[in-house]
Design an enzyme around this catalytic site. Structure first.
Site, mmCIF file in Angstrom:
data_model
loop_
_atom_site.group_PDB
_atom_site.id
_atom_site.type_symbol
_atom_site.label_atom_id
_atom_site.label_comp_id
_atom_site.label_asym_id
_atom_site.label_seq_id
_atom_site.Cartn_x
_atom_site.Cartn_y
_atom_site.Cartn_z
ATOM 1 C CB ALA A 184 -1.001 -0.020 1.227
ATOM 2 N N GLY A 196 3.839 1.653 -1.500
ATOM 3 C CA GLY A 196 4.668 1.459 -2.806
ATOM 4 C C GLY A 196 4.147 2.390 -3.666
ATOM 5 C CB THR A 223 3.122 -9.858 -8.101
ATOM 6 O OG1 THR A 223 2.739 -9.096 -6.844
ATOM 7 C CG2 THR A 223 4.607 -10.451 -7.754
ATOM 8 C CG ASN A 251 1.888 -4.579 -18.973
ATOM 9 O OD1 ASN A 251 1.139 -3.902 -18.812
ATOM 10 N ND2 ASN A 251 3.090 -4.272 -19.161
ATOM 11 C CG HIS A 286 10.890 -2.826 -17.038
ATOM 12 N ND1 HIS A 286 11.143 -3.702 -18.034
ATOM 13 C CD2 HIS A 286 9.767 -2.424 -16.775
ATOM 14 C CE1 HIS A 286 9.719 -4.100 -18.458
ATOM 15 N NE2 HIS A 286 8.997 -3.362 -17.619
ATOM 16 C CG HIS A 287 11.910 0.908 -12.662
ATOM 17 N ND1 HIS A 287 12.210 0.267 -11.573
ATOM 18 C CD2 HIS A 287 10.504 0.315 -13.261
ATOM 19 C CE1 HIS A 287 11.231 -0.568 -11.136
ATOM 20 N NE2 HIS A 287 10.279 -0.448 -12.084
ATOM 21 C CE LYS A 341 10.293 -6.042 -14.419
ATOM 22 N NZ LYS A 341 9.122 -5.985 -13.670
#
Length: 274
Positions: free
Chosen positions: A9, A11, A103, A130, A160-161, A164
């Site tokens: 919650a 994040g 997830t 996704n 991705h960032h 990840k």
């Protein structure tokens, strides 16, 4: 009114989901769960999400079953990490609460166990690598296009960032599975994860997967169909996490009417599954 519990919650995704749910007229957040022994226990989830108090205190995941029962949650949303999510899915299913899970990084065994518990407890569930509406159209395009270009070399690239943890991304893996299935190839036999050294000539059967990590990239996915003298690229780029949250809202409205005991995905939510 759809009563929703949200894990992770505090994040980025969890906070965003809480904010978006709070804007809807037909749903409300009734529980907000964080990691075991969280120092945020008791903090109002709305305050943490930046929208002001909503009257829901963040709770410890050690108390998940109790929290679900006392809150009256009808569906739980999980965007955390695989090792934590498997326990969340088990407990939530045992409590008779439906699931929307984004997830990624589940092992094959974990994914099978998730499906087994959902089936055994007759839970309604949406689990997708996704939740972007565009990405799921992307999957549909890959499914339809791949048989036409079955003699082309195929490579998958994702970015991705730098926070990840799993690689390749769940979305890239889903694209890989869609393509391999369309070509009637075994993913265990044809996947090549990056290349280094003297690897020899590329085989016609292999499908390459490559991962980039850096900065704050939300999510880029490309599939390259490479023939002699020409190349076709199918791309999807997410500019903001809002695209995933929009899909979660659709899934929350769908899951209540879903078939019990079956793991649905976003193609089912969007009505583009076959």
């Amino acid at each position: 009114m759809i009563k929703v519990a949200v894990t992770g919650a505090a994040g980025r995704m969890g906070s965003g989901i809480i904010r978006k749910i709070s804007e809807q007229e037909d749903m409300e957040v009734v529980a907000a769960i964080e990691m075991p022994n969280t120092p945020l226990a008791g903090v109002d989830a709305g305050e943490k999400a930046g929208i002001g108090p909503i009257g829901v205190a963040i709770s410890d995941s050690n108390d998940l079953a109790k929290t679900l029962k006392e809150s009256g949650a009808e569906v739980l949303v999980d965007f955390t990490i695989a090792n934590a999510a498997v326990n969340t899915i088990k407990t939530t299913s045992e409590c008779g609460v439906n699931l929307v899970v984004g997830t990624t990084g589940f092992s094959e065994e974990q994914a099978k166990n998730n499906e087994k518990i959902i089936n055994e407890k007759n839970i309604k569930a949406v689990i997708s690598s996704n939740f972007s509406i565009g990405v799921n159209v992307f999957f549909k395009v890959l499914k339809d296009l791949t048989p036409i270009l079955n003699d082309f070399d195929i490579e998958i690239l994702e970015a991705h960032h730098n926070q990840k943890e799993d690689s390749p991304s769940g979305t890239a893996m889903t694209a890989f599975e869609v393509i391999a299935d369309a070509l009637d190839r075994d993913t265990e036999d044809v996947g090549v994860y990056g290349r280094k050294g003297h690897v020899g000539k590329r085989t016609k059967e292999e499908i390459g997967l490559h991962a980039i990590r850096g900065g704050d990239i939300v999510g880029d996915h490309s599939v390259m169909y490479i023939g002699d003298g020409e190349r076709l690229e199918i791309n999807h780029r997410a500019h903001t996490r809002e695209v995933f949250i929009a899909g979660v809202i659709r899934a929350l409205r769908f899951v209540g009417s879903a078939e019990p005991g079956k793991v649905n995905d976003m193609a089912d939510v969007l009505g583009i599954s076959e």
